[in-house]
Design a protein around this motif. Structure first.
Motif, PDB file in Angstrom:
ATOM      1  N   ASN A  55     -13.159   0.496   9.226  1.00 49.55           N
ATOM      2  CA  ASN A  55     -13.205  -0.255  10.474  1.00 49.55           C
ATOM      3  C   ASN A  55     -12.792   0.691  11.590  1.00 49.55           C
ATOM      4  N   GLY A  56     -13.095   0.327  12.818  1.00 45.72           N
ATOM      5  CA  GLY A  56     -12.562   1.069  13.940  1.00 45.72           C
ATOM      6  C   GLY A  56     -11.102   0.731  14.148  1.00 45.72           C
ATOM      7  N   THR A  57     -10.463   1.431  15.062  1.00 48.40           N
ATOM      8  CA  THR A  57      -9.079   1.114  15.392  1.00 48.40           C
ATOM      9  C   THR A  57      -9.001   0.035  16.464  1.00 48.40           C
ATOM     10  N   SER A  58     -10.155  -0.296  17.050  1.00 44.96           N
ATOM     11  CA  SER A  58     -10.309  -1.444  17.937  1.00 44.96           C
ATOM     12  C   SER A  58     -11.793  -1.773  17.937  1.00 44.96           C
ATOM     13  N   ALA A  59     -12.183  -2.752  18.725  1.00 44.74           N
ATOM     14  CA  ALA A  59     -13.594  -3.140  18.764  1.00 44.74           C
ATOM     15  C   ALA A  59     -14.485  -2.032  19.312  1.00 44.74           C
ATOM     16  N   THR A  60     -13.914  -1.156  20.128  1.00 46.01           N
ATOM     17  CA  THR A  60     -14.729  -0.129  20.786  1.00 46.01           C
ATOM     18  C   THR A  60     -14.255   1.296  20.552  1.00 46.01           C
ATOM     19  N   THR A  61     -13.238   1.482  19.705  1.00 50.78           N
ATOM     20  CA  THR A  61     -12.748   2.831  19.426  1.00 50.78           C
ATOM     21  C   THR A  61     -12.648   3.066  17.924  1.00 50.78           C
ATOM     22  N   PHE A  62     -12.883   4.314  17.535  1.00 50.26           N
ATOM     23  CA  PHE A  62     -12.774   4.714  16.138  1.00 50.26           C
ATOM     24  C   PHE A  62     -11.588   5.648  15.910  1.00 50.26           C
ATOM     25  N   SER A  63     -11.132   6.316  16.955  1.00 52.76           N
ATOM     26  CA  SER A  63     -10.057   7.307  16.859  1.00 52.76           C
ATOM     27  C   SER A  63     -10.405   8.393  15.846  1.00 52.76           C
ATOM     28  N   PRO A  64     -11.476   9.139  16.100  1.00 48.29           N
ATOM     29  CA  PRO A  64     -11.986  10.092  15.108  1.00 48.29           C
ATOM     30  C   PRO A  64     -10.980  11.134  14.648  1.00 48.29           C
ATOM     31  N   ASN A  65     -10.136  11.603  15.539  1.00 44.40           N
ATOM     32  CA  ASN A  65      -9.174  12.632  15.166  1.00 44.40           C
ATOM     33  C   ASN A  65      -7.811  12.061  14.814  1.00 44.40           C
ATOM     34  N   GLY A  66      -7.734  10.744  14.711  1.00 44.97           N
ATOM     35  CA  GLY A  66      -6.484  10.102  14.329  1.00 44.97           C
ATOM     36  C   GLY A  66      -6.170  10.345  12.865  1.00 44.97           C
ATOM     37  N   ALA A  67      -4.924  10.184  12.511  1.00 44.02           N
ATOM     38  CA  ALA A  67      -4.494  10.391  11.130  1.00 44.02           C
ATOM     39  C   ALA A  67      -5.031   9.283  10.230  1.00 44.02           C
ATOM     40  N   MET A  68      -5.361   9.655   9.015  1.00 46.52           N
ATOM     41  CA  MET A  68      -5.711   8.692   7.979  1.00 46.52           C
ATOM     42  C   MET A  68      -4.480   8.487   7.117  1.00 46.52           C
ATOM     43  N   THR A  69      -3.910   7.300   7.166  1.00 44.01           N
ATOM     44  CA  THR A  69      -2.712   7.050   6.370  1.00 44.01           C
ATOM     45  C   THR A  69      -3.076   6.768   4.919  1.00 44.01           C
ATOM     46  N   ARG A  70      -2.059   6.808   4.081  1.00 41.20           N
ATOM     47  CA  ARG A  70      -2.266   6.518   2.665  1.00 41.20           C
ATOM     48  C   ARG A  70      -2.744   5.077   2.469  1.00 41.20           C
ATOM     49  N   GLY A  71      -2.167   4.162   3.234  1.00 37.97           N
ATOM     50  CA  GLY A  71      -2.611   2.776   3.149  1.00 37.97           C
ATOM     51  C   GLY A  71      -4.055   2.620   3.563  1.00 37.97           C
ATOM     52  N   MET A  72      -4.459   3.322   4.628  1.00 36.47           N
ATOM     53  CA  MET A  72      -5.857   3.272   5.082  1.00 36.47           C
ATOM     54  C   MET A  72      -6.799   3.812   4.008  1.00 36.47           C
ATOM     55  N   PHE A  73      -6.428   4.964   3.437  1.00 34.54           N
ATOM     56  CA  PHE A  73      -7.330   5.612   2.489  1.00 34.54           C
ATOM     57  C   PHE A  73      -7.550   4.749   1.252  1.00 34.54           C
ATOM     58  N   VAL A  74      -6.490   4.173   0.725  1.00 40.53           N
ATOM     59  CA  VAL A  74      -6.636   3.315  -0.450  1.00 40.53           C
ATOM     60  C   VAL A  74      -7.436   2.062  -0.098  1.00 40.53           C
ATOM     61  N   THR A  75      -7.291   1.562   1.121  1.00 42.75           N
ATOM     62  CA  THR A  75      -8.073   0.408   1.554  1.00 42.75           C
ATOM     63  C   THR A  75      -9.556   0.754   1.624  1.00 42.75           C
ATOM     64  N   VAL A  76      -9.875   1.949   2.089  1.00 46.00           N
ATOM     65  CA  VAL A  76     -11.267   2.396   2.105  1.00 46.00           C
ATOM     66  C   VAL A  76     -11.850   2.372   0.689  1.00 46.00           C
ATOM     67  N   LEU A  77     -11.090   2.858  -0.289  1.00 43.83           N
ATOM     68  CA  LEU A  77     -11.578   2.846  -1.662  1.00 43.83           C
ATOM     69  C   LEU A  77     -11.681   1.425  -2.214  1.00 43.83           C
ATOM     70  N   GLY A  78     -10.739   0.569  -1.814  1.00 42.27           N
ATOM     71  CA  GLY A  78     -10.838  -0.834  -2.204  1.00 42.27           C
ATOM     72  C   GLY A  78     -12.085  -1.476  -1.631  1.00 42.27           C
ATOM     73  N   ASN A  79     -12.420  -1.120  -0.397  1.00 31.81           N
ATOM     74  CA  ASN A  79     -13.658  -1.626   0.206  1.00 31.81           C
ATOM     75  C   ASN A  79     -14.876  -1.131  -0.564  1.00 31.81           C
ATOM     76  N   LYS A  80     -14.843   0.149  -0.951  1.00 32.45           N
ATOM     77  CA  LYS A  80     -15.941   0.705  -1.735  1.00 32.45           C
ATOM     78  C   LYS A  80     -16.091  -0.017  -3.060  1.00 32.45           C
ATOM     79  N   ALA A  81     -14.969  -0.326  -3.702  1.00 33.87           N
ATOM     80  CA  ALA A  81     -14.991  -1.007  -4.998  1.00 33.87           C
ATOM     81  C   ALA A  81     -15.259  -2.501  -4.870  1.00 33.87           C
ATOM     82  N   LYS A  82     -15.223  -3.020  -3.636  1.00 40.13           N
ATOM     83  CA  LYS A  82     -15.453  -4.449  -3.379  1.00 40.13           C
ATOM     84  C   LYS A  82     -14.494  -5.328  -4.187  1.00 40.13           C
TER      85      LYS A  82
END
Length: 215
Positions: A55-82
């Motif tokens: 997801n973005g960090t808001s409706a109109t921003t992605f924060s491309p150079n922002g840090a990826m936290t451990r919680g975020m990264f595992v959530t991304v994989l959870g999204n991939k695994a559905k």
């Protein structure tokens, strides 16, 4: 419409070459004011958001150079695994509270051996994920999905190869062999360096197209 992309993704000083693989164009990145269509990472952001991994960090921003936290990264994989969040209401870690947006994904990952935590019964969800942590978590996810993780390449040519933590060595060798990570222009791996959101997007695009769904 499916398009063929061949692109060199420059991760700061690091460069990842993406093979020629069919990628679905989503136009998902267009809504982000901070993601320029001419940026090296535009395709990766479009893919990751369009596939509902990010997801973005808001409706109109992605924060491309922002840090990826451990919680975020595992959530991304959870999204991939559905995963079904309702199935993961417990917590294996004292610092992952029920109701936190990442909690079901962290518990799913813990129950399936994808994450072990950072010691002392904690997961450190708000800490930035490092490059070697990313490699370890992603390799364990690949094993969970029964993908082939047998590829290895020596890291001895990199000036900081000795800085790779012993627990992460095989995962880093695998990630390098698969082209998921590369060194920098200074011939460094930066295993303890933090991965940005766009770097993770690029790595996941390569992983999804060439490992999870081999062409």
């Amino acid at each position: 419409m499916s398009k063929i992309f061949r692109r060199y993704l420059a991760m700061g000083a690091a460069v990842v070459m993406l093979s020629t693989v069919p990628l679905q164009a989503h136009a998902a990145a267009e809504k982000f004011a901070d993601v320029n269509p001419g940026a090296w990472y535009y395709t990766a952001v479009d893919y990751a958001v369009g596939e509902k991994l990010f997801n973005g960090t808001s409706a109109t921003t992605f924060s491309p150079n922002g840090a990826m936290t451990r919680g975020m990264f595992v959530t991304v994989l959870g999204n991939k695994a559905k995963i079904d969040p309702a199935q993961y209401t417990e917590s294996s870690f004292s610092d992952v509270k029920a109701g936190a947006w990442y909690a079901p994904n962290v518990e799913w990952a813990a129950q399936n051996g994808i994450v072990n935590g950072t010691g002392g019964g904690k997961f450190s969800p708000d800490k930035s994920v490092t490059r070697e942590q990313m490699a370890v978590i992603l390799s364990r996810y690949a094993q969970y999905k029964r993908y082939n993780t047998g590829a290895r390449v020596s890291l001895s040519t990199y000036g900081d190869a000795a800085q790779v933590s012993p627990y992460a060595l095989e995962a880093m060798q695998w990630a390098r062999a698969e082209g998921l990570i590369t060194g920098t222009d200074a011939n460094l791996l930066l295993p303890g360096g933090n991965a940005t959101r766009v770097q993770i997007a690029a790595i996941l695009m390569r992983f999804c197209e060439n490992i999870a769904q081999p062409q």
